[in-house]
Design a protein around this motif. Sequence first.
Motif, PDB file in Angstrom:
ATOM      1  N   THR A 114      -5.404   4.820 -23.963  1.00  0.00           N
ATOM      2  CA  THR A 114      -5.514   3.738 -22.821  1.00  0.00           C
ATOM      3  C   THR A 114      -4.499   2.561 -23.186  1.00  0.00           C
ATOM      4  OG1 THR A 114      -7.266   4.651 -21.770  1.00  0.00           O
ATOM      5  CG2 THR A 114      -6.612   2.534 -21.143  1.00  0.00           C
ATOM      6  N   ASN A 145      -1.368   1.011 -21.769  1.00  0.00           N
ATOM      7  CA  ASN A 145      -1.223  -0.285 -21.143  1.00  0.00           C
ATOM      8  C   ASN A 145      -0.132  -1.045 -21.709  1.00  0.00           C
ATOM      9  OD1 ASN A 145      -3.216  -0.411 -19.021  1.00  0.00           O
ATOM     10  ND2 ASN A 145      -4.800  -0.345 -20.435  1.00  0.00           N
ATOM     11  N   SER A 157      -4.262   4.063 -13.837  1.00  0.00           N
ATOM     12  CA  SER A 157      -5.194   3.504 -14.913  1.00  0.00           C
ATOM     13  C   SER A 157      -6.749   4.096 -14.497  1.00  0.00           C
ATOM     14  CB  SER A 157      -5.168   2.010 -14.901  1.00  0.00           C
ATOM     15  OG  SER A 157      -5.476   1.514 -13.611  1.00  0.00           O
ATOM     16  N   GLU A 158      -7.259   4.179 -15.395  1.00  0.00           N
ATOM     17  CA  GLU A 158      -8.909   4.329 -15.246  1.00  0.00           C
ATOM     18  C   GLU A 158      -9.575   3.375 -14.519  1.00  0.00           C
ATOM     19  OE1 GLU A 158      -9.912   5.636 -19.276  1.00  0.00           O
ATOM     20  OE2 GLU A 158     -11.981   6.174 -18.266  1.00  0.00           O
ATOM     21  N   LYS A 159      -9.145   2.124 -14.623  1.00  0.00           N
ATOM     22  CA  LYS A 159      -9.598   0.823 -14.018  1.00  0.00           C
ATOM     23  C   LYS A 159      -9.039   0.953 -12.766  1.00  0.00           C
ATOM     24  CE  LYS A 159     -11.416  -3.702 -14.777  1.00  0.00           C
ATOM     25  NZ  LYS A 159     -11.334  -4.847 -15.639  1.00  0.00           N
ATOM     26  N   THR A 160      -9.743   0.783 -11.516  1.00  0.00           N
ATOM     27  CA  THR A 160      -8.906   0.514 -10.432  1.00  0.00           C
ATOM     28  C   THR A 160      -8.326  -0.783 -10.236  1.00  0.00           C
ATOM     29  OG1 THR A 160     -10.663   2.175  -9.485  1.00  0.00           O
ATOM     30  CG2 THR A 160      -9.111   0.673  -7.798  1.00  0.00           C
ATOM     31  N   LEU A 161      -7.114  -1.008  -9.910  1.00  0.00           N
ATOM     32  CA  LEU A 161      -6.250  -2.257 -10.020  1.00  0.00           C
ATOM     33  C   LEU A 161      -6.181  -2.756  -8.393  1.00  0.00           C
ATOM     34  CD1 LEU A 161      -4.221  -2.247 -13.070  1.00  0.00           C
ATOM     35  CD2 LEU A 161      -6.721  -3.128 -12.915  1.00  0.00           C
ATOM     36  N   GLU A 175     -10.957  -3.930  -3.822  1.00  0.00           N
ATOM     37  CA  GLU A 175     -11.715  -3.187  -3.478  1.00  0.00           C
ATOM     38  C   GLU A 175     -11.907  -3.024  -2.089  1.00  0.00           C
ATOM     39  OE1 GLU A 175     -15.326  -5.059  -5.192  1.00  0.00           O
ATOM     40  OE2 GLU A 175     -15.503  -3.301  -6.614  1.00  0.00           O
ATOM     41  N   THR A 219     -16.346   8.518  -7.257  1.00  0.00           N
ATOM     42  CA  THR A 219     -15.590   8.377  -8.714  1.00  0.00           C
ATOM     43  C   THR A 219     -14.513   9.060  -8.639  1.00  0.00           C
ATOM     44  OG1 THR A 219     -17.459   7.788 -10.229  1.00  0.00           O
ATOM     45  CG2 THR A 219     -15.706   8.538 -11.164  1.00  0.00           C
ATOM     46  N   GLN A 269      -0.095  -3.683 -11.279  1.00  0.00           N
ATOM     47  CA  GLN A 269      -0.372  -2.068 -11.234  1.00  0.00           C
ATOM     48  C   GLN A 269       0.928  -1.649 -10.356  1.00  0.00           C
ATOM     49  OE1 GLN A 269      -2.923   0.753 -11.174  1.00  0.00           O
ATOM     50  NE2 GLN A 269      -0.661   1.569 -10.679  1.00  0.00           N
ATOM     51  N   LEU A 313      -9.673  -4.945 -20.311  1.00  0.00           N
ATOM     52  CA  LEU A 313     -10.050  -3.305 -20.214  1.00  0.00           C
ATOM     53  C   LEU A 313     -11.813  -3.279 -19.935  1.00  0.00           C
ATOM     54  CD1 LEU A 313      -8.177  -2.090 -23.523  1.00  0.00           C
ATOM     55  CD2 LEU A 313      -7.611  -1.699 -20.991  1.00  0.00           C
TER      56      LEU A 313
END
Lengths: 280, 249, 126
Positions: A41, A45, A79-83, A86, A129, B74, B249
């Motif tokens: 990751t 990044n 990405s694994e993290k949602t940017l 929400e 998820t 992003q 992260l």
Amino acid sequence: MIEIRSINKSYGKLRALDNICLRFEENKIYGLLGRNGAGKTTMLNIITGRVFADSGEVLMDGNPIPENDQALQQLYLTSEKTLYPENMKVKDALKWSKQFYPEFDIEYAQKIATQFGLDTGKRIKSLSTGYTSIFKLIIALSVNTPYILFDEPVLGLDANNRELFYKLLIEKFSNQPFTAIISTHLIEEVSSVIDHIVIIKDGCIIRDESCEELLSKGYTVSGTAAKIDAYICGKDVLGIDSLGGLKTVYILGNIDADIPEGIEVTKLNLQKLYIQLTNL
Amino acid sequence: MNLKAAYKYQLTDHTKSVIIYYCVIVVLFALLSIATVNYSTGGSMISGMDSITVVFLFIVGLCTFREPFVMLLQNGFSRKSIFKSRLLVACTVVLIMAAIDKVILLLGKALSMSSSNSSFLSLYEQVYPASTAHVSPFLFHLNIFVFDLLMYFTFLAIGYLITLIFYRLNKAGKIAVGAGVPIFFCLIFPIFDYAFFGSGISRAFANFFDSIMGISAGNPYAAMLSFIVISVIISALSWLLMRRAVIKL
Amino acid sequence: MFINFESDKPIFLQIAEGLEDAILAGAFAEESQIPSITEFSVSFKINPATALKGITLLVDEGVLYKKRGIGMFVASCAVEKLRRKRKEQFYDNYVSGLVTEAKRLGLTEFEIKAMIERGFKINDRD
């Protein structure tokens, strides 16, 4: 082509990436493999300029990528993290994607959303998820940039949706080739899909070659312990499985012309090779 | 470059809160007017509408860094583009709000004119009463407009900078700054100042603030100039912080 | 057709052999079009380069041929060619392994012959 030149990155005492040099050529599918925490990751990044390397360069066709809008617009990273915000609805995220990436195919995105069973009227935060992953995959598959980077793309997806993802990926790739980098620890799923394999372990690249090349480099021998022990002497042994008096040994190197009687030789498969290479 | 999309995105982000804000303001003023007309016996005064907007914009500034920043990263924008479009958005929002406040002020003044015992004042008129007397109505209203505009921008930028500072800090730093700064200014500094300087430092600060804002001198142009200088400094600091901001992260 | 991803056999060879089987079984008649590279790679979820490699193998052997802009076709003499090839490979693929295993188990040549005869009989009855 994306080129990574001697990238280093530390988080406190942890060396996340240790002098990484890599090239990602055009129109190939790369598998970026490594165990959890190996540095996959962080590398993605850094390529996309979301995180800065401590030293080293990331270039696209010779131009530095960080802070370069033109290069950054050629990349898309899931990405694994949602940017995404929400509270945004999925359909609004698709609309904005069209604004940000003129090549974004919103009709296709809606079509595959239906195939995956994703309700685009939902808010991003309300997705499970699996569907959060699907949401990102839908954008990645519709964005039509020359480089698409997938970080753990099938996280939380059920078997059917995983299969659908790989199908869509290959379909897209066959119709209009692009460079895909798939970061995963699930080698069995991507081994048939990828052209080229990059294995990363504790922040270092331990393998960077085409799948075929890598496979041709290893083989497995099995037989009685005594015979095997004698045979493997002086060879580059990756790993050993023992079962009673029988031994199976994974060896790196070319197969000898004359194999002693009683030893069975088989080719190595990618998954076994990977597990042996990344074992601690 | 694709600056337009980044601009549009961040502006859309603000639109909703601005609309809600003015809905609330209109309802509030309507209620206040009804109350004054029906229940008040003496004179009444509605004032400082622009100071509410300042607080609102400060809060907006506090709330608008993280979400658009990570969203735009992003989507393939450089920090430079994000910052540039952000500045343009701040100018736009401030311009629109100063204009709307202007309209509200004019309406309020027109309404209060009909009843002799109420008045509708802007912050500007309250702080610089002297400077309103000898100018033409046009210049008077233009001054209010420019003053509001610059003041709004400054507070929006301050809010934004504070959030950026907190975004860049690690957990320990957040706690240290979050708790340390208020404790310092509310407790340690006043005691220290009182004990050793007989509150001399506080007075010096107050004088300094008075002179850059031109309050005693009745000079609103000093304040306008100060707002510009402060905005430039704050924005420059924001850029320095954003330049190296990363996705956590 | 079926691809075994666990197999030691490379996927492109499996593709080629699967196609050969299909042609021998008559699933793809001579002079008929076979699915495209994309269809192959999508339905088996394999890299298009792998599918292409498997198909190129058969093109090189003259089993398949390419019509420009249309696709891949089965050659007119494909079945004959494949039979000849498979016959040549029969000894290596089946007989040599059979003999090795028979020896390991202590089966005689006579016993093996009897088994083969039995196998033919049962197969004929079916």
